[in-house]
Design a protein around this motif. Structure first.
Motif, PDB file in Angstrom:
ATOM      1  N   ALA A 126      20.083  39.125  22.059  1.00 27.30           N
ATOM      2  CA  ALA A 126      18.879  39.310  22.871  1.00 27.30           C
ATOM      3  C   ALA A 126      17.735  38.453  22.348  1.00 27.30           C
ATOM      4  O   ALA A 126      17.035  37.783  23.120  1.00 27.30           O
ATOM      5  CB  ALA A 126      18.481  40.779  22.884  1.00 27.30           C
ATOM      6  N   SER A 127      17.562  38.449  21.026  1.00 28.47           N
ATOM      7  CA  SER A 127      16.436  37.679  20.492  1.00 28.47           C
ATOM      8  C   SER A 127      16.709  36.181  20.604  1.00 28.47           C
ATOM      9  O   SER A 127      15.784  35.391  20.778  1.00 28.47           O
ATOM     10  CB  SER A 127      16.132  38.096  19.050  1.00 28.47           C
ATOM     11  OG  SER A 127      17.261  37.838  18.249  1.00 28.47           O
ATOM     12  N   THR A 128      17.981  35.787  20.525  1.00 30.03           N
ATOM     13  CA  THR A 128      18.315  34.380  20.729  1.00 30.03           C
ATOM     14  C   THR A 128      17.935  33.951  22.140  1.00 30.03           C
ATOM     15  O   THR A 128      17.491  32.834  22.385  1.00 30.03           O
ATOM     16  CB  THR A 128      19.838  34.144  20.541  1.00 30.03           C
ATOM     17  OG1 THR A 128      20.259  34.846  19.385  1.00 30.03           O
ATOM     18  CG2 THR A 128      20.145  32.673  20.379  1.00 30.03           C
ATOM     19  N   LEU A 129      18.106  34.877  23.071  1.00 29.51           N
ATOM     20  CA  LEU A 129      17.781  34.570  24.471  1.00 29.51           C
ATOM     21  C   LEU A 129      16.288  34.692  24.743  1.00 29.51           C
ATOM     22  O   LEU A 129      15.859  34.633  25.886  1.00 29.51           O
ATOM     23  CB  LEU A 129      18.555  35.511  25.402  1.00 29.51           C
ATOM     24  CG  LEU A 129      20.067  35.300  25.385  1.00 29.51           C
ATOM     25  CD1 LEU A 129      20.769  36.426  26.119  1.00 29.51           C
ATOM     26  CD2 LEU A 129      20.420  33.952  26.010  1.00 29.51           C
ATOM     27  N   ALA A 153      10.815  44.141  23.104  1.00 32.31           N
ATOM     28  CA  ALA A 153      11.669  44.166  24.295  1.00 32.31           C
ATOM     29  C   ALA A 153      13.114  44.429  23.901  1.00 32.31           C
ATOM     30  O   ALA A 153      13.836  45.182  24.570  1.00 32.31           O
ATOM     31  CB  ALA A 153      11.555  42.849  25.047  1.00 32.31           C
ATOM     32  N   THR A 154      13.533  43.796  22.806  1.00 35.01           N
ATOM     33  CA  THR A 154      14.896  44.021  22.321  1.00 35.01           C
ATOM     34  C   THR A 154      15.113  45.497  22.003  1.00 35.01           C
ATOM     35  O   THR A 154      16.119  46.096  22.381  1.00 35.01           O
ATOM     36  CB  THR A 154      15.146  43.189  21.043  1.00 35.01           C
ATOM     37  OG1 THR A 154      14.826  41.830  21.314  1.00 35.01           O
ATOM     38  CG2 THR A 154      16.586  43.312  20.586  1.00 35.01           C
ATOM     39  N   ARG A 163      15.114  47.448  25.435  1.00 39.20           N
ATOM     40  CA  ARG A 163      16.146  47.160  26.434  1.00 39.20           C
ATOM     41  C   ARG A 163      17.559  47.140  25.857  1.00 39.20           C
ATOM     42  O   ARG A 163      18.528  47.268  26.604  1.00 39.20           O
ATOM     43  CB  ARG A 163      15.861  45.792  27.091  1.00 39.20           C
ATOM     44  CG  ARG A 163      14.471  45.689  27.680  1.00 39.20           C
ATOM     45  CD  ARG A 163      14.384  46.440  28.987  1.00 39.20           C
ATOM     46  NE  ARG A 163      15.316  45.917  29.968  1.00 39.20           N
ATOM     47  CZ  ARG A 163      15.053  44.868  30.745  1.00 39.20           C
ATOM     48  NH1 ARG A 163      13.890  44.258  30.644  1.00 39.20           N
ATOM     49  NH2 ARG A 163      15.935  44.452  31.617  1.00 39.20           N
ATOM     50  N   VAL A 164      17.663  46.936  24.531  1.00 29.90           N
ATOM     51  CA  VAL A 164      19.000  46.825  23.938  1.00 29.90           C
ATOM     52  C   VAL A 164      19.286  47.958  22.947  1.00 29.90           C
ATOM     53  O   VAL A 164      20.255  48.700  23.091  1.00 29.90           O
ATOM     54  CB  VAL A 164      19.170  45.450  23.231  1.00 29.90           C
ATOM     55  CG1 VAL A 164      20.561  45.357  22.597  1.00 29.90           C
ATOM     56  CG2 VAL A 164      18.935  44.327  24.213  1.00 29.90           C
ATOM     57  N   THR A 165      18.391  48.072  21.962  1.00 24.20           N
ATOM     58  CA  THR A 165      18.653  49.030  20.884  1.00 24.20           C
ATOM     59  C   THR A 165      18.675  50.470  21.388  1.00 24.20           C
ATOM     60  O   THR A 165      19.630  51.220  21.127  1.00 24.20           O
ATOM     61  CB  THR A 165      17.592  48.886  19.775  1.00 24.20           C
ATOM     62  OG1 THR A 165      17.368  47.501  19.543  1.00 24.20           O
ATOM     63  CG2 THR A 165      18.052  49.562  18.512  1.00 24.20           C
TER      64      THR A 165
END
Lengths: 275, 272
Positions: free
Chosen positions: B173-176, B182-183, B186-188
């Motif tokens: 996610a952070s690479t994108l 936000a990571t 939306r992800v964690t």
């Protein structure tokens, strides 16, 4: 190996639990001789037998804490083979415990009505009144709400702690307010009188209705404000041995000690009046 | 995210040195509950449950336990993330302190709360002086007591989930180009949702059962601070039958919570 140890430990713990659950099975029999009665207090109304032994579990109202702690010391000194165990709490809670089969030898209640429930359940035969107590207003030494009379407790914004109405001290407080035709809404209804006193001591409430003896026991940590005698309520303390007692002789001796002249002195110095 | 396909060996019988204590243990845990069901006054149960005082206590319990759980989630999830993902001196000490209420006797927690937020407490004194506002004997005081005792359950559960997480997704996610926040959002968070749910339910159940800290700090006032456990304790002093009926209500709630946990979230392999 580890599992075996664990299961052993668990089994041991459980055995201990079960043993604790059963009634105390100590050497309840009075063993002959050996105990030549140790140095006695002044009065001679004590148990004349020097051979008492075993444990005496005493269920006593919270307001009796100080005097019964003294009785415990005196009795154990006079009967080195006896171990007195005090269980202090709200009389009604203690009565429930007794009628539900908690093992106890002596019951000292803060009201005749709680004693009556125990007698009605067949856990005791009869009881003897041994002390009387009246109510007082306790306030923190700083008296933040400026309480000077009973009627001040009705002012809005004054935080008052009372015993809950099922407990003798709560009943007595309700009687006081009835007699004075006042309506007081407490911020907390505590489970026993010592809990009310604690809230006053900590300054969490502006006033509490407690027994005269509690104010005296608290020393300078709370200030007392008298309730006029014509509206004040009193409660009488009965004491009895319990029919299920494992050590009836020692239990009887303890009750006799409470009813003795020496016992009356202790109670009087705590602030109790005679019934 | 690797899945092991090895099936654990299952035998139908346990060796007796394990079976016997296990049986004793089960018996010990179940007998008290069975006794309660046997002694429940079924005939007078409807009356007890219709008693306004009982409904008051139940309503208060549900409201306060839910409120304190909400507070615990708002404060506890970020705290768990900090404990799991950051490194600084004294972190392990901080973790120990945060989880202390887990092992602290609740009544001790109540005393500590009183010394902090009581009318003469370290913090409470100023609250009273500046705002004329005191916490003891208020419903907010109940929430505070429950939160103090129950939040560590949530923190510990969620922190475990953060630690056990595969970091690949977050890195992707952070690479994108997603920001750290936000990571996280939306992800964690979605990844740890099952553990968060389990921790939340545990926390709620613990808050619902809270007794020692509540009676010490918030006192007992029907409708304001008298939660179900307090009502049970005090009913025991005057009306054991009512106390048994109230206990049954709490037992039912507990069983419901457990069932919810087992079916929804407590699957083998979930991080708890």
């Amino acid at each position: 190996m580890k599992a075996k140890c664990l299961s052993l430990a668990a089994a041991t713990a459980l055995a201990a639990l079960l043993a604790a659950g059963c009634s105390s099975s100590d050497s309840g029999t009075t063993d002959a001789g050996s105990t030549d009665s140790a140095s006695r207090g002044s009065s001679g109304t004590q148990s004349a037998s020097g051979g008492l032994s075993g444990t005496v579990t005493v269920f006593a109202a919270a307001s009796l804490q100080e005097s019964f702690t003294t009785f415990e010391e005196q009795f154990e000194q006079a009967n080195p083979e006896v171990d007195v165990i005090l269980n202090l709490g709200a009389s009604s809670a203690l009565a429930t415990g007794i009628t539900q089969g908690q093992p106890a030898d002596v019951f000292a209640s803060a009201s005749q009505s709680t004693m009556d429930t125990v007698i009605a359940a067949g856990a005791a035969e009869s009881a003897t009144a041994f002390a009387k107590n009246t109510m007082q207003i306790a306030v923190p030494p700083a008296n933040p709400a400026g309480i000077t009379a009973l009627s001040d407790l009705t002012r809005s914004g004054v935080k008052v702690a009372l015993c809950q109405t099922q407990v003798p001290c709560g009943k007595a407080a309700a009687t006081v307010f009835d007699n004075a035709s006042l309506t007081v809404v407490p911020v907390s209804e505590e489970s026993d009188v010592k809990a009310v006193l604690t809230k006053v001591r900590l300054g969490e409430v502006d006033a509490g209705i407690v027994y005269v003896t509690d104010v005296r026991a608290a020393g300078g940590e709370v200030t007392d404000i008298d309730i006029p005698a014509d509206v004040n309520a009193s409660t009488t303390y009965p004491i009895t041995t319990l029919t299920e007692s494992e050590h009836p002789a020692a239990a009887r001796a303890f009750v006799e000690h409470v009813l003795s002249d020496e016992g009356a002195e202790v109670l009087a110095s705590a602030g109790f009046s005679t019934p | 995210m690797t899945r092991s396909v090895r099936q654990p060996i299952r035998r139908s019988t346990a060796p007796w040195p394990l079976a016997v204590p296990a049986a004793v243990g089960v018996t010990f845990l179940l007998v008290p509950l069975a006794a309660m069901l046997l002694r429940t006054p079924w005939s007078s149960l409807p009356d007890v449950l219709r008693d306004p005082a009982v409904l008051d206590a139940l309503r208060l319990s549900l409201v306060t336990a839910t409120s304190s759980t909400a507070v615990a989630v708002v404060l506890g999830v970020p705290l768990a993330w900090v404990l799991a993902r950051t490194h600084f001196r004294g972190l392990s000490l901080l973790r120990a302190l945060v989880t202390l209420p887990l092992v602290l006797p609740p009544v001790v927690g109540g005393v500590a709360l009183l010394l902090a937020f009581g009318r003469l407490g370290v913090v409470g004194r100023w609250l009273d002086e500046w705002f004329g506002f005191t916490l003891p004997f208020t419903t907010l005081g109940v929430v505070l007591a429950q939160c103090f005792v129950a939040m560590p359950f949530l923190v510990v559960t969620v922190e475990g989930a953060f630690r056990g997480l595969d970091r690949g997704f977050e890195e992707a996610a952070s690479t994108l180009g997603a920001s750290r926040l936000a990571t996280f959002r939306r992800v964690t968070l979605p990844l740890i949702a099952p553990s968060l749910a389990a921790g939340t339910v545990l926390c709620w159940a613990r808050a619902l059962g809270e007794f020692g800290a509540t009676i010490t700090f918030a006192g007992n006032s029907p409708g304001i601070t008298q939660t179900m456990p307090l009502a049970v304790y005090l009913a025991m002093e005057s009306d054991p039958e009512a106390a048994i009926a109230l206990s049954l209500v709490l037992l039912t709630v507990s069983v419901a919570v457990l069932a919810l946990l087992r079916d929804r979230w407590l699957r083998p392999g979930s991080t708890l």
